[in-house]
Design an enzyme around this catalytic site. Sequence first.
Site, mmCIF file in Angstrom:
data_model
loop_
_atom_site.group_PDB
_atom_site.id
_atom_site.type_symbol
_atom_site.label_atom_id
_atom_site.label_comp_id
_atom_site.label_asym_id
_atom_site.label_seq_id
_atom_site.Cartn_x
_atom_site.Cartn_y
_atom_site.Cartn_z
ATOM 1 N N ASN A 168 1.262 -0.798 -0.116
ATOM 2 C CA ASN A 168 -0.201 -0.449 0.302
ATOM 3 C C ASN A 168 1.126 1.152 0.134
ATOM 4 O O ASN A 168 1.624 1.516 0.858
ATOM 5 C CB ASN A 168 -1.002 -0.449 1.340
ATOM 6 C CG ASN A 168 -1.192 1.436 1.785
ATOM 7 O OD1 ASN A 168 -1.564 1.964 0.347
ATOM 8 N ND2 ASN A 168 -2.520 1.621 2.779
ATOM 9 N N LYS A 223 -0.385 4.005 0.155
ATOM 10 C CA LYS A 223 -0.387 5.536 0.521
ATOM 11 C C LYS A 223 -0.863 6.542 -0.552
ATOM 12 O O LYS A 223 -0.850 6.512 -1.976
ATOM 13 C CB LYS A 223 0.064 5.712 1.896
ATOM 14 C CG LYS A 223 0.345 3.969 2.642
ATOM 15 C CD LYS A 223 0.141 4.604 3.672
ATOM 16 C CE LYS A 223 -0.028 2.821 4.428
ATOM 17 N NZ LYS A 223 -0.401 3.276 6.337
ATOM 18 N N HIS A 241 -9.660 0.628 4.716
ATOM 19 C CA HIS A 241 -8.577 0.812 5.245
ATOM 20 C C HIS A 241 -8.741 1.796 6.727
ATOM 21 O O HIS A 241 -9.894 2.923 6.248
ATOM 22 C CB HIS A 241 -7.096 1.627 4.787
ATOM 23 C CG HIS A 241 -5.819 1.482 5.293
ATOM 24 N ND1 HIS A 241 -5.261 2.596 5.741
ATOM 25 C CD2 HIS A 241 -4.786 0.703 4.927
ATOM 26 C CE1 HIS A 241 -3.960 2.100 6.344
ATOM 27 N NE2 HIS A 241 -3.549 1.358 5.756
ATOM 28 N N GLU A 301 -6.755 4.468 7.283
ATOM 29 C CA GLU A 301 -7.004 5.535 7.849
ATOM 30 C C GLU A 301 -7.880 6.420 6.952
ATOM 31 O O GLU A 301 -8.318 7.803 7.028
ATOM 32 C CB GLU A 301 -5.287 5.730 6.703
ATOM 33 C CG GLU A 301 -4.109 5.948 7.663
ATOM 34 C CD GLU A 301 -2.778 5.939 7.252
ATOM 35 O OE1 GLU A 301 -3.034 5.836 5.456
ATOM 36 O OE2 GLU A 301 -2.151 5.074 7.720
ATOM 37 N N GLU A 308 -5.189 -5.710 10.473
ATOM 38 C CA GLU A 308 -4.540 -4.488 10.272
ATOM 39 C C GLU A 308 -4.866 -3.988 12.050
ATOM 40 O O GLU A 308 -5.921 -2.420 11.512
ATOM 41 C CB GLU A 308 -4.598 -3.510 9.572
ATOM 42 C CG GLU A 308 -3.939 -3.685 7.994
ATOM 43 C CD GLU A 308 -3.386 -3.229 7.444
ATOM 44 O OE1 GLU A 308 -2.659 -3.408 7.089
ATOM 45 O OE2 GLU A 308 -3.775 -1.671 7.363
ATOM 46 N N GLY A 349 2.288 1.859 10.997
ATOM 47 C CA GLY A 349 3.226 2.690 10.796
ATOM 48 C C GLY A 349 4.463 3.294 11.845
ATOM 49 O O GLY A 349 4.665 4.108 12.464
ATOM 50 N N SER A 351 3.162 -2.602 10.783
ATOM 51 C CA SER A 351 4.631 -2.906 10.843
ATOM 52 C C SER A 351 5.158 -4.481 10.248
ATOM 53 O O SER A 351 6.297 -4.459 10.784
ATOM 54 C CB SER A 351 4.776 -2.897 12.237
ATOM 55 O OG SER A 351 4.613 -1.218 12.337
ATOM 56 N N GLY A 398 2.683 -1.458 3.901
ATOM 57 C CA GLY A 398 2.720 0.455 3.891
ATOM 58 C C GLY A 398 4.200 0.940 3.859
ATOM 59 O O GLY A 398 4.942 0.640 2.612
HETATM 60 C C1 PEP Z 1 -0.912 0.561 5.986
HETATM 61 O O1 PEP Z 1 -1.195 1.394 5.648
HETATM 62 O O2 PEP Z 1 -1.327 -0.711 5.351
HETATM 63 C C2 PEP Z 1 0.074 -1.132 6.851
HETATM 64 C C3 PEP Z 1 0.264 -1.264 7.095
HETATM 65 O O3 PEP Z 1 1.656 0.130 7.009
HETATM 66 P P1 PEP Z 1 2.989 -0.107 7.748
HETATM 67 O O4 PEP Z 1 3.125 -1.710 6.831
HETATM 68 O O5 PEP Z 1 3.449 1.436 7.664
HETATM 69 O O6 PEP Z 1 2.341 -0.455 8.548
#
Ligand code: PEP
Length: 244
Positions: free
Chosen positions: A10, A12, A90, A92, A160, A166, A206, A227
């Site tokens: 992703n 973003k 998601h 966000e 998630e 993040g 993460s 991400g």
């Molecule tokens: C995400 O935003 O879907 C995500 C998993 O981000 P990150 O891997 O940066 O934690």
Amino acid sequence: MARKKLVAGNWKMNGLLASKSLLLEISREYGNAACDILVCPPATLINALRGGTIAIGGQDCHWNESGAHTGDISAAMLADAGADAVILGHSERRTDHGETDEMVAKKTEAAWKAGLMAVVCVGETGDERDAGTTLDRIGAQLDASIPDGATGKNLVVAYEPVWAIGTGRIPEMSDIAEVHDFIRSKLKDRFGGDTAEAVRVLYGGSVKPGNAEEIFAVSNVDGALVGGASLKAEDFGGIISAAK
Ligand code: PEP
């Protein structure tokens, strides 16, 4: 039945036309991996990145096919641009744009109508985990965000935890197993054993090359939604290589 793992990136709100070189590098170095690979760039890049060995997805869509919705993009438009899939719900989007489970369900229906695979995200907040209500939250999100008609081809669920996105923090492996086992059993109750066994359930939050192998060994984890680490070929590739 063995489910082929899926590693989905992703991007973003990151990426310009020059990012095509990142996709080409991923494709060249890791295109023969044992897992399926999906990259979800900003919608502006879908057409430029289409057509290679790596599947391309959007990061959101509207539930209507067209109309007076300034700034939105429809599932049909994503498909027309060359997308194979779309991330929906998601955290966000849920936080920044007030998306509800009901909206996510309508978007998922629209994605299916356009022939896209929907990657539906669910996950608890840190407060919900601390309060011991994680499974209640995930169960409610699954019930209301996924419409009838799911199959192993049109649906991927991404677990998630909001507090892990993040932040560099990840749950205990036993906690990931508990949630993934729960998601599988919820899918079974709702859609039957064959469908539940075919739907891939990704972990996201993460994921890095250093923790991917351990996460992929957890029961009912069928890959990752990534991400930050999807923005560097070496990091994304390290995760892809761990997905066997
Ligand atoms: C995400 O935003 O879907 C995500 C998993 O981000 P990150 O891997 O940066 O934690």
